[in-house]
Design a protein around this motif. Structure first.
Motif, short mmCIF file in Angstrom:
data_model
loop_
_atom_site.label_atom_id
_atom_site.label_comp_id
_atom_site.label_asym_id
_atom_site.label_seq_id
_atom_site.Cartn_x
_atom_site.Cartn_y
_atom_site.Cartn_z
N GLY A 7 -29.77 22.80 51.45
CA GLY A 7 -31.11 22.46 51.87
C GLY A 7 -31.25 22.78 53.35
N ILE A 8 -32.33 23.42 53.72
CA ILE A 8 -32.56 23.82 55.11
C ILE A 8 -33.63 22.91 55.70
N ILE A 9 -33.36 22.34 56.87
CA ILE A 9 -34.40 21.53 57.52
C ILE A 9 -34.98 22.31 58.69
N SER A 10 -36.27 22.53 58.61
CA SER A 10 -37.10 23.25 59.58
C SER A 10 -37.20 24.73 59.23
N THR A 11 -38.23 25.34 59.78
CA THR A 11 -38.47 26.77 59.60
C THR A 11 -38.15 27.50 60.91
N ALA A 35 -37.24 22.36 53.95
CA ALA A 35 -38.20 21.31 54.30
C ALA A 35 -38.75 21.56 55.69
N SER A 36 -40.01 21.21 55.84
CA SER A 36 -40.67 21.24 57.15
C SER A 36 -41.65 20.09 57.19
N ARG A 37 -41.89 19.57 58.39
CA ARG A 37 -42.90 18.52 58.51
C ARG A 37 -44.30 19.07 58.27
N ASP A 38 -44.40 20.39 58.24
CA ASP A 38 -45.63 21.09 57.82
C ASP A 38 -45.30 21.78 56.49
N THR A 54 -39.52 23.30 47.91
CA THR A 54 -40.02 23.00 49.24
C THR A 54 -40.35 21.52 49.36
N TYR A 55 -40.19 21.01 50.60
CA TYR A 55 -40.52 19.61 50.87
C TYR A 55 -41.29 19.51 52.18
N GLY A 56 -42.17 18.50 52.25
CA GLY A 56 -42.98 18.28 53.44
C GLY A 56 -42.38 17.28 54.40
N SER A 57 -41.13 16.86 54.15
CA SER A 57 -40.41 16.00 55.09
C SER A 57 -38.92 16.20 54.87
N TYR A 58 -38.15 15.93 55.92
CA TYR A 58 -36.71 16.06 55.81
C TYR A 58 -36.13 14.98 54.90
N GLU A 59 -36.73 13.80 54.95
CA GLU A 59 -36.25 12.69 54.12
C GLU A 59 -36.36 13.01 52.63
N GLU A 60 -37.44 13.69 52.24
CA GLU A 60 -37.59 14.06 50.83
C GLU A 60 -36.47 15.01 50.39
N LEU A 61 -36.13 15.95 51.27
CA LEU A 61 -35.05 16.88 50.95
C LEU A 61 -33.72 16.13 50.83
N PHE A 62 -33.47 15.20 51.76
CA PHE A 62 -32.22 14.43 51.72
C PHE A 62 -32.09 13.63 50.42
#
Length: 329
Positions: A7-11, A35-38, A54-62
């Motif tokens: 899982g990648i956090i941020s773009t 995941a990105s906050r956007d 894809t996820y709209g928050s890092y927590e969702e990906l975790f």
């Protein structure tokens, strides 16, 4: 498991342009989610790179049970917070360099990781996995330049854009955290030990207040390492490793190209030999070694103690400039 599900956090640009494509070309990697906050940004990158989730928050990906490991290319000031949260969520973490804003953050991260001994935490110093650095280190150890005496490093680029994250002080901008970390890491890697003391000088941008140029001498007892790094001079990089019977020079030590071979030059006696290596991708090699550590439950190639030691030396450069003299390590 025969693959690590990432899982990648941020773009972040480094992820999109370099790390994710390299992971996707590695047999032990499966880039499963980003995941990105956007959320729209995450979806756009996922579409571009063929990432399924894809996820709209890092927590969702975790929270996704199908994710084994996290790649963290967030800005420097966010490394500690989100690497710690990923570990607490039960994920292995490959965190971009530097390990934090200072040695205290690196040590705090070590304390978190200690609570999760089955998880693999590593700082992403990709250069160490490139064949040119593996060869250079072997040649030094094999005595191909005699006794190692000194290493000279120069690494620079020009970026005076005040909106660029590398130039924002509170985000961990500046030359030392961005590229000075490589100069220190390579010296420690080739010497195979820690410097005993160092002396440094730092020049700050008067408007952005970030360090735009730094030079230092590291004393290893049996030799020295000298470097200059800058974010506001002509782009250039070179590393020269000198012994009492010869020298090695690495043409493109840090941004090693992925579309053509790298070169080393080796001098001993009257001969200067050009060594041309096969084309390689240091990010792919990094992913391979890190994934094998997870799949085989073995030690990561670069332990977190190395990250702490590197950050202590970075801190010491700033301290030396402040006090105007040598700082013991």
């Amino acid at each position: 498991m025969d693959k690590v599900r990432w899982g990648i956090i941020s773009t972040a640009k480094i992820g999109i342009d370099l790390v994710i494509p390299a992971m996707q070309g590695q047999e032990f990697c499966d880039v499963t989610a980003i995941a990105s906050r956007d959320l729209a940004k995450a979806q756009a990158v996922a579409g571009q790179l063929g990432i399924p989730k894809t996820y709209g928050s890092y927590e969702e990906l975790f929270a996704d049970p199908e994710i084994d490991a996290i790649y963290n290319p967030l800005p420097n000031h966010m490394h500690l917070e989100w690497t710690a949260k990923a570990l607490e969520a039960g994920k292995h973490v490959l965190s971009e360099k530097p390990s934090g804003l200072n040695a205290a953050e690196a040590e705090e991260m070590a304390a978190v990781a200690k609570r999760y001994p089955n998880l693999k935490l590593m700082e992403a110093f990709m250069y160490r996995f490139h064949t040119q650095w593996q060869l250079a280190r072997k040649m030094v150890l094999d005595g191909e330049i005699g006794e190692l005496r000194t290493i000279q490093t120069f690494f620079s680029f020009y970026n005076d854009d005040p909106t660029n994250i590398r130039n924002i002080k509170q985000y961990g901008g500046g030359a030392m955290l961005d590229i000075g970390c490589y100069a220190i890491s390579t010296a420690r890697f080739i010497f195979g030990e820690e410097p005993k003391r160092l002396v440094g000088i730092v020049e700050y941008d008067p408007k952005m207040e970030i360090d735009r140029m730094a030079s230092a001498i590291l004393d290893f007892g049996r030799g020295t390492a000298e470097f200059t790094v800058s974010t506001q001079v002509e782009p250039y990089q070179r590393v020269t490793i000198v012994g009492n019977r010869g020298w090695l020079q690495i043409e493109i030590p840090f941004n090693a190209p992925t579309d053509r071979p790298c070169k080393l030059w080796h001098q001993r006696g009257d001969e200067i030999k050009e060594i041309v290596l096969e084309t390689a991708n240091q990010y792919t090699l990094q992913a391979e070694y890190y994934c094998k550590a997870i799949l085989q439950d073995s030690e990561v190639p670069t332990p977190w103690t190395d990250a702490i030691a590197n950050m202590k030396a970075i801190d010491a450069v700033f301290e030396s400039d402040r006090v105007g003299g040598w700082v013991d390590l």
